[in-house]
Design an enzyme around this catalytic site. Structure first.
Site, mmCIF file in Angstrom:
data_model
loop_
_atom_site.group_PDB
_atom_site.id
_atom_site.type_symbol
_atom_site.label_atom_id
_atom_site.label_comp_id
_atom_site.label_asym_id
_atom_site.label_seq_id
_atom_site.Cartn_x
_atom_site.Cartn_y
_atom_site.Cartn_z
ATOM 1 N N ASP A 60 0.868 -1.179 0.000
ATOM 2 C CA ASP A 60 0.000 0.000 0.000
ATOM 3 C C ASP A 60 0.901 1.223 0.000
ATOM 4 O O ASP A 60 1.982 1.192 0.594
ATOM 5 C CB ASP A 60 -0.916 0.007 1.234
ATOM 6 C CG ASP A 60 -2.134 0.887 1.015
ATOM 7 O OD1 ASP A 60 -3.240 0.343 0.850
ATOM 8 O OD2 ASP A 60 -1.972 2.133 0.982
ATOM 9 N N CYS B 261 -20.334 -0.374 -3.008
ATOM 10 C CA CYS B 261 -20.363 -1.184 -4.237
ATOM 11 C C CYS B 261 -21.569 -0.952 -5.131
ATOM 12 O O CYS B 261 -21.422 -0.545 -6.281
ATOM 13 C CB CYS B 261 -20.273 -2.662 -3.875
ATOM 14 S SG CYS B 261 -18.671 -3.094 -3.209
ATOM 15 N N LEU C 119 -35.468 -8.507 -1.329
ATOM 16 C CA LEU C 119 -36.811 -8.193 -1.833
ATOM 17 C C LEU C 119 -37.639 -7.619 -0.689
ATOM 18 O O LEU C 119 -38.578 -8.258 -0.194
ATOM 19 C CB LEU C 119 -37.467 -9.457 -2.386
ATOM 20 C CG LEU C 119 -37.055 -9.838 -3.811
ATOM 21 C CD1 LEU C 119 -37.580 -11.208 -4.166
ATOM 22 C CD2 LEU C 119 -37.547 -8.805 -4.828
ATOM 23 N N LEU D 11 -17.358 -10.335 -1.678
ATOM 24 C CA LEU D 11 -17.385 -10.168 -0.222
ATOM 25 C C LEU D 11 -18.391 -9.100 0.164
ATOM 26 O O LEU D 11 -18.445 -8.049 -0.468
ATOM 27 C CB LEU D 11 -16.005 -9.735 0.279
ATOM 28 C CG LEU D 11 -14.811 -10.580 -0.158
ATOM 29 C CD1 LEU D 11 -13.513 -9.935 0.303
ATOM 30 C CD2 LEU D 11 -14.927 -11.982 0.400
ATOM 31 N N ARG D 12 -19.136 -9.389 1.214
ATOM 32 C CA ARG D 12 -20.030 -8.353 1.757
ATOM 33 C C ARG D 12 -19.349 -7.705 2.948
ATOM 34 O O ARG D 12 -18.799 -8.410 3.804
ATOM 35 C CB ARG D 12 -21.358 -8.967 2.230
ATOM 36 C CG ARG D 12 -22.260 -9.451 1.123
ATOM 37 C CD ARG D 12 -23.324 -10.367 1.680
ATOM 38 N NE ARG D 12 -22.722 -11.511 2.360
ATOM 39 C CZ ARG D 12 -23.370 -12.330 3.182
ATOM 40 N NH1 ARG D 12 -24.641 -12.130 3.444
ATOM 41 N NH2 ARG D 12 -22.752 -13.343 3.750
HETATM 42 C C1 UDX Z 1 -22.202 -6.107 -2.083
HETATM 43 C C2 UDX Z 1 -22.454 -7.541 -2.583
HETATM 44 O O1 UDX Z 1 -23.447 -8.167 -1.760
HETATM 45 C C3 UDX Z 1 -21.169 -8.341 -2.583
HETATM 46 O O2 UDX Z 1 -21.408 -9.631 -3.132
HETATM 47 C C4 UDX Z 1 -20.140 -7.599 -3.423
HETATM 48 O O3 UDX Z 1 -18.915 -8.255 -3.403
HETATM 49 C C5 UDX Z 1 -19.951 -6.185 -2.924
HETATM 50 O O4 UDX Z 1 -21.208 -5.506 -2.900
HETATM 51 P P1 UDX Z 1 -21.983 -4.961 0.307
HETATM 52 O O5 UDX Z 1 -22.163 -3.660 -0.389
HETATM 53 O O6 UDX Z 1 -20.942 -5.083 1.328
HETATM 54 O O7 UDX Z 1 -21.743 -6.153 -0.747
HETATM 55 O O8 UDX Z 1 -23.299 -5.326 1.084
HETATM 56 P P2 UDX Z 1 -24.754 -5.930 0.900
HETATM 57 O O9 UDX Z 1 -25.005 -6.681 2.132
HETATM 58 O O10 UDX Z 1 -25.004 -6.628 -0.375
HETATM 59 O O11 UDX Z 1 -25.595 -4.577 0.985
HETATM 60 C C6 UDX Z 1 -25.699 -3.668 -0.101
HETATM 61 C C7 UDX Z 1 -26.971 -2.877 0.046
HETATM 62 O O12 UDX Z 1 -28.087 -3.744 -0.007
HETATM 63 C C8 UDX Z 1 -27.075 -2.138 1.384
HETATM 64 O O13 UDX Z 1 -27.613 -0.849 1.187
HETATM 65 C C9 UDX Z 1 -28.008 -2.981 2.195
HETATM 66 O O14 UDX Z 1 -28.745 -2.246 3.119
HETATM 67 C C10 UDX Z 1 -28.886 -3.601 1.144
HETATM 68 N N1 UDX Z 1 -29.336 -4.932 1.554
HETATM 69 C C11 UDX Z 1 -28.428 -5.851 1.926
HETATM 70 C C12 UDX Z 1 -30.659 -5.216 1.599
HETATM 71 O O15 UDX Z 1 -31.490 -4.378 1.259
HETATM 72 N N2 UDX Z 1 -31.045 -6.451 2.018
HETATM 73 C C13 UDX Z 1 -30.155 -7.390 2.409
HETATM 74 O O16 UDX Z 1 -30.537 -8.503 2.779
HETATM 75 C C14 UDX Z 1 -28.806 -7.089 2.361
#
Ligand code: UDX
Length: 435
Positions: free
Chosen positions: A20, A266, A256, A145-146
């Site tokens: 980094d 993301c 949903l 990854l989430r």
């Molecule tokens: C996302 C993708 O899920 C992941 O596979 C990718 O690698 C990166 O982008 P992240 O942004 O960390 O990951 O989180 P995620 O849990 O998917 O949430 C994204 C958005 O969706 C958030 O605003 C969250 O509030 C919303 N969300 C998430 C929902 O509305 N319902 C859920 O069950 C999960």
């Protein structure tokens, strides 16, 4: 994502060097400290510290490595994806490779528009290094990854996608992921791998916007709850198959759901980047622009719902949750933050609470909003309380607690169906329900 990958691979026995250009981050990693909040990651970093080096000397690190992952940020600059960090990384790697020996594999892990690995990264690296495709291999390996679940998602992946340019590159990457014997590996070309990542994220974002549009219709009907509507939809056996008499509820069910729209580092940037890319290649991406439009306007819809339901002048609101989702301190594109901004633009005072993201929130707002350590303290002087992040701790607040602490005539807007199991209260409104 870079650090999770580094720590995760080290945990499967690989030696990893983290590069980094921020020396502070390097020092922190060396000491086993995290520059971000991510549950479980610090423990895993400490456990594997013997296998993890951290340095700002990219040249030596590139020489010493067989496989080099590029995990730099690819932000959206308002018009298109910004590939400047990626190009810089490719240049640095190419320069370092000038004097190196042996076959190297360069893997793009950053989320990039289709064609970037082959048409941007590969030419830069080959030009800078003066080497040929026989000496350097290229691959694209998207991450899924989430935030908040990154360690578990890395350790127990649902799939590994390897977009490779040759059998040699495939074998090299199979060796990198040799610790994941139970995971299905999809071998494809780099451009397909890039497209898989964008399609996966825009699909998830699409389900959220779909749920929000349906929810807005439900709100206009009589006695209709969008939660119940979607429960009925999800019972379709093509969505939730019945195996041995037991229904398998799909993970997608939680996307949903009516809410305040998606945020984070993301979904917003990736869908915008794909939309811009599709326009640039003359594909009329109405669905992508539509889902972004719904997301953009859902925030205003939630805000206006609060203003309409509250009887009287709104002087102050409370935001319960500024993290874009629980278990992270990330506030990028966070609905809670954007709602607070909207209120400030409308000359409404804002009180905020969060469990982890409050330091980042302070950096963002300074003294423009009031900060609280306890949620019940944060709600006392507000006219509307918006629950914007589904921190499980908020569930521990009973309705009696709310009633004792809410100002007279104040209302609570549950923007994420966090309290959907509770009985109706005249002071509580839920997005996606007609009332
Ligand atoms: C996302 C993708 O899920 C992941 O596979 C990718 O690698 C990166 O982008 P992240 O942004 O960390 O990951 O989180 P995620 O849990 O998917 O949430 C994204 C958005 O969706 C958030 O605003 C969250 O509030 C919303 N969300 C998430 C929902 O509305 N319902 C859920 O069950 C999960």
């Amino acid at each position: 994502m870079g650090l999770v990958t580094a720590v995760g691979l080290a945990n499967t026995g690989k030696d990893v060097i983290c590069i980094d250009n921020n020396p502070e981050k390097i020092e922190q990693i060396k000491k086993g400290h995290l520059p971000i909040y991510e549950p479980g990651l610090e423990e895993l970093l400490i456990k594997n510290l013997a296998r993890i080096e951290a340095t700002s000397d990219s040249k030596a690190a590139v020489w010493d490595s067989d496989v080099i992952f590029i995990a730099v940020g690819t932000p959206f600059n308002g018009e298109q994806i910004d590939l400047s960090y990626l190009k810089q990384a490719a240049k640095e790697i190419g320069n370092a490779l000038k004097q190196s020996n042996g076959y190297k594999t360069i893997v793009v892990k950053s989320t990039v528009i289709p064609g970037t690995t082959l048409d941007v990264v590969r030419p830069i690296v080959l030009r800078q290094s003066g080497k040929t495709d026989d000496e350097i291999g290229f691959a694209m390996n998207p991450e899924f990854l989430r935030e908040g679940n990154a360690v578990e998602d890395f350790m127990f992946p649902d799939r590994i996608v390897l977009g490779v340019t040759s059998g040699r590159v495939e074998n090299t990457l199979r060796a990198v992921y040799s610790g994941f014997t139970r995971t299905e590996i999809l071998i494809t070309n780099p451009t397909t791998a890039e497209m898989i990542k964008y399609t996966a994220n825009s699909f998830l974002a699409l389900t959220i916007s779909y749920a929000n549009e349906i929810a807005r219709i439900c709100e206009k009907l009589i006695e209709v709850d969008s939660e119940e509507v979607f429960r009925g939809v999800i019972m379709d056996k093509r969505i939730s198959p019945i195996i041995n008499g037991k229904r398998i509820t799909p993970g997608i069910a939680s996307y949903l759901r009516a809410g305040i729209g998606f945020g984070g580092s993301c979904f917003p940037k990736d869908v915008k980047a794909l939309e811009a890319y599709s326009n640039s290649i003359k594909v009329d991406g109405k669905l992508l622009s539509g889902l972004l439009y719904i997301n953009e306007t859902q925030l205003m819809h939630v805000f206006q719902t609060g203003l309409e339901k509250h009887k009287g002048k709104v002087k102050q609101i409370t935001i319960l949750g500024t993290a874009f989702k629980p278990d992270t301190d990330d506030i990028r594109e966070s609905p809670g933050i954007r709602l607070a901004e909207l209120a400030l633009e409308n000359s409404i005072n804002v009180a905020v609470h969060d469990y982890i993201a409050i330091n980042n929130t302070k950096k963002h707002f300074g003294d423009k909003v009031e900060y609280f350590e306890e949620p019940l303290e944060a709600i006392r002087t507000s006219d509307i309380v918006f629950v914007t992040t589904i921190w499980p701790q908020y569930q521990l607040i009973t309705d009696e607690d709310f009633e004792k602490n809410l100002k007279k005539d104040a209302i609570l807007v549950d923007t994420r169906s966090h309290f959907k199991e509770r009985s109706d209260k005249p002071w509580r409104y839920r997005i996606g329900v007609s009332r």
